[in-house]
Motif scaffolding. Structure first.
Motif, PDB file in Angstrom:
ATOM      1  N   UNK A 120      12.841   8.499   4.606  1.00 49.34           N
ATOM      2  CA  UNK A 120      11.774   7.523   3.834  1.00 49.34           C
ATOM      3  C   UNK A 120      10.905   7.967   4.497  1.00 49.34           C
ATOM      4  N   UNK A 121       9.786   8.232   4.292  1.00 56.76           N
ATOM      5  CA  UNK A 121       8.114   8.961   5.312  1.00 56.76           C
ATOM      6  C   UNK A 121       7.602   7.499   5.743  1.00 56.76           C
ATOM      7  N   UNK A 122       7.336   7.409   6.806  1.00 58.06           N
ATOM      8  CA  UNK A 122       6.803   6.042   7.231  1.00 58.06           C
ATOM      9  C   UNK A 122       5.916   5.955   8.308  1.00 58.06           C
ATOM     10  N   UNK A 123       4.631   5.638   8.223  1.00 56.62           N
ATOM     11  CA  UNK A 123       4.116   5.338   8.726  1.00 56.62           C
ATOM     12  C   UNK A 123       4.024   3.885  10.031  1.00 56.62           C
ATOM     13  N   UNK A 124       3.887   3.703  11.546  1.00 56.73           N
ATOM     14  CA  UNK A 124       3.918   2.940  11.897  1.00 56.73           C
ATOM     15  C   UNK A 124       3.146   2.719  12.922  1.00 56.73           C
ATOM     16  N   UNK A 125       2.298   1.891  13.780  1.00 57.04           N
ATOM     17  CA  UNK A 125       1.433   1.250  13.535  1.00 57.04           C
ATOM     18  C   UNK A 125      -0.690   1.760  13.372  1.00 57.04           C
ATOM     19  N   UNK A 126      -0.062   1.132  11.847  1.00 51.25           N
ATOM     20  CA  UNK A 126      -0.908   1.640  11.276  1.00 51.25           C
ATOM     21  C   UNK A 126      -1.237   0.273  10.547  1.00 51.25           C
ATOM     22  N   UNK A 127      -2.429   0.077  10.566  1.00 50.13           N
ATOM     23  CA  UNK A 127      -2.939  -1.612  10.176  1.00 50.13           C
ATOM     24  C   UNK A 127      -4.124  -1.797   9.459  1.00 50.13           C
ATOM     25  N   UNK A 128      -3.413  -1.424   7.043  1.00 51.15           N
ATOM     26  CA  UNK A 128      -3.641  -1.314   6.284  1.00 51.15           C
ATOM     27  C   UNK A 128      -5.365  -2.261   6.396  1.00 51.15           C
ATOM     28  N   UNK A 129      -6.355  -2.203   6.390  1.00 51.96           N
ATOM     29  CA  UNK A 129      -7.036  -3.104   6.025  1.00 51.96           C
ATOM     30  C   UNK A 129      -8.224  -3.542   4.730  1.00 51.96           C
ATOM     31  N   UNK A 130      -7.669  -2.506   3.625  1.00 60.06           N
ATOM     32  CA  UNK A 130      -8.357  -2.725   2.541  1.00 60.06           C
ATOM     33  C   UNK A 130      -7.692  -1.650   1.692  1.00 60.06           C
ATOM     34  N   UNK A 131      -7.368  -1.917   0.501  1.00 63.10           N
ATOM     35  CA  UNK A 131      -7.489  -0.645  -0.577  1.00 63.10           C
ATOM     36  C   UNK A 131      -8.219  -1.034  -1.661  1.00 63.10           C
ATOM     37  N   UNK A 132      -8.346  -0.156  -2.653  1.00 60.15           N
ATOM     38  CA  UNK A 132      -9.282   0.337  -3.526  1.00 60.15           C
ATOM     39  C   UNK A 132      -9.501   1.104  -4.279  1.00 60.15           C
ATOM     40  N   UNK A 133      -9.420   0.828  -5.496  1.00 58.96           N
ATOM     41  CA  UNK A 133      -8.605   1.640  -6.798  1.00 58.96           C
ATOM     42  C   UNK A 133     -10.446   2.879  -6.559  1.00 58.96           C
ATOM     43  N   UNK A 134      -9.767   3.883  -7.171  1.00 56.35           N
ATOM     44  CA  UNK A 134     -10.767   5.390  -7.029  1.00 56.35           C
ATOM     45  C   UNK A 134     -11.276   5.490  -8.655  1.00 56.35           C
ATOM     46  N   UNK A 135     -12.010   6.543  -8.566  1.00 56.44           N
ATOM     47  CA  UNK A 135     -12.878   7.247 -10.175  1.00 56.44           C
ATOM     48  C   UNK A 135     -11.490   7.725 -10.431  1.00 56.44           C
ATOM     49  N   UNK A 136     -10.253   8.337  -9.956  1.00 53.12           N
ATOM     50  CA  UNK A 136      -9.759   8.902 -10.218  1.00 53.12           C
ATOM     51  C   UNK A 136      -8.325   8.553 -10.718  1.00 53.12           C
ATOM     52  N   UNK A 137      -8.369   7.070 -10.913  1.00 55.66           N
ATOM     53  CA  UNK A 137      -7.170   6.274 -11.009  1.00 55.66           C
ATOM     54  C   UNK A 137      -5.640   6.159 -10.165  1.00 55.66           C
ATOM     55  N   UNK A 138      -6.556   6.200  -9.474  1.00 59.68           N
ATOM     56  CA  UNK A 138      -5.553   5.828  -8.065  1.00 59.68           C
ATOM     57  C   UNK A 138      -6.239   4.363  -7.083  1.00 59.68           C
ATOM     58  N   UNK A 139      -4.898   4.336  -6.512  1.00 56.14           N
ATOM     59  CA  UNK A 139      -5.459   3.411  -4.838  1.00 56.14           C
ATOM     60  C   UNK A 139      -5.844   4.384  -3.575  1.00 56.14           C
ATOM     61  N   UNK A 140      -6.884   3.622  -3.520  1.00 55.73           N
ATOM     62  CA  UNK A 140      -7.388   3.968  -1.686  1.00 55.73           C
ATOM     63  C   UNK A 140      -6.792   3.301  -1.016  1.00 55.73           C
ATOM     64  N   UNK A 141      -6.025   3.925   0.383  1.00 56.40           N
ATOM     65  CA  UNK A 141      -5.709   2.861   1.261  1.00 56.40           C
ATOM     66  C   UNK A 141      -6.373   2.913   2.265  1.00 56.40           C
TER      67      UNK A 141
END
Length: 354
Positions: A120-141
């Motif tokens: 698995x590709x895992x990123x630790x020490x990364x606090x996600x503070x927002x997710x938003x939809x993009x115009x390209x039909x994806x989620x931005x984290x």
């Protein structure tokens, strides 16, 4: 861009990520902590390990039993005890009526989470503070204090429901429907405080039990001789877990050391082991979201959004580690259903152990 981003590297998140990865999706796991596991937490201290979150596994269903047996065959898990004693409010110590094996990891319960991480590709020490939809039909984290640009076609939120609410409610009803947010807000947790304490080798008498539950105690819920899980322990050490009421009273304490000392004092008095009150060392940890008190009644919670968004965790069903595993598998199935309908079954999940 990745196919699926999983927020949370506890049991549910890692199981979900492995299932999807084995099916052929690109998956990224993001977690705010330094290590894997969530409540499968192990602290390294004073030359040993201590499990200050989940104390043991007690499988009930066939799938989780299979998982435990695989980890036993790989020498990650072993039977710790078949007996958890009970101490009643009138100080009566009773032997357990129903004996069943409790499994632990001699190297710490976090070893279970590590066993789920290969590939698995895992990123630790990364606090996600927002997710938003993009115009390209994806989620931005959006990650706190980071310039990383993370995007995904689908998101699995595998963190406690109250934390998921804080992360998702800013999307508003323009993205998320009211029913979904109300369902997420309906989930509630009991808090807990864990005290880890080490003692001199001369401490006597050591108890005859390895684990004990306090029945109807205002302050304490559980105590375990954690050093009995370890190969060649250098000294006895215990993990004490508070009651939910006690944790609620002390949850916002800035200094937890007096809180831990109070827990040890209560344990020493209740168990008639005065030396429990004088440890050589002690560490205390607060769990704001320890045990689901009002769980969600299904295995996952899916948002009615154009872009796939699914929540999962031990709060879906409320059966701790086993519930988290089943929730992770169910969330993977739901995400797959909304994406590419790849061949997906529980055989995929167990492939990681082959």
């Amino acid at each position: 861009m990745t196919d699926i981003a999983v927020i949370g590297a506890g049991m549910a998140g890692l199981v979900c990520a492995q299932q999807l990865s084995q099916a052929g999706y690109s998956v990224l796991v993001v977690d705010k902590s330094r290590g894997l596991g969530g409540r499968l937490a192990t602290r390294r201290l004073h030359g040993t390990w201590a499990d200050h979150g989940a104390c043991y596994l007690k499988p009930k269903g066939e799938l989780f039993r299979r998982f435990v047996e695989i980890l036993r065959s790989r020498h990650i898990l072993e039977v710790w005890t078949e007996e958890v004693y009970e101490l009643t409010a009138d100080a009566h110590l009773s032997e357990p009526k129903n004996r069943s094996p409790r499994y632990v990891a001699p190297g710490g319960m976090s070893a279970i989470a590590k066993s789920l991480s290969p590939g698995l590709e895992i990123l630790l020490n990364r606090r996600v503070i927002a997710i938003t939809p993009t115009p390209e039909n994806s989620w931005r984290i959006t990650v706190e204090s980071s310039n990383e640009e993370l995007t995904a076609k689908a998101i699995v939120v595998a963190i406690p429901a109250p934390q998921a609410v804080m992360l998702l409610e800013s999307l508003g009803e323009g993205v998320l429907d009211t029913a979904f947010l109300d369902s997420l807000r309906s989930v509630e947790f009991y808090p807990s405080i864990s005290a880890i304490a080490g003692y001199p080798l001369t401490s006597q008498p050591l108890p005859e039990w390895k684990a004990l539950t306090f029945v109807d105690d205002a302050d304490l819920a559980w105590i375990g001789l954690d050093s009995s899980k370890r190969p060649n322990p250098q000294q006895p050490h215990f993990v004490v877990q508070s009651s939910a009421d006690f944790a609620q009273r002390h949850l916002e304490s800035q200094d937890l050391e007096p809180v831990g000392k109070l827990m040890l004092q209560r344990a020493a008095e209740s168990l008639s082991l005065p030396w429990l009150n004088t440890p050589e060392w002690m560490q205390v940890h607060r769990w704001r979201y320890a045990f689901p008190s009002r769980p969600w009644h299904e295995a996952f919670l899916s948002a009615e959004t154009p872009l796939p968004l699914v929540c999962c965790g031990d709060w879906c069903g409320g059966n701790l580690a086993e519930g988290a595993m089943l929730s992770g598998l169910a969330a993977a199935d739901e995400i797959n259903h909304q994406l590419r309908h790849l061949p997906l079954d529980n055989v995929n999940f167990f492939n990681v152990f082959v």
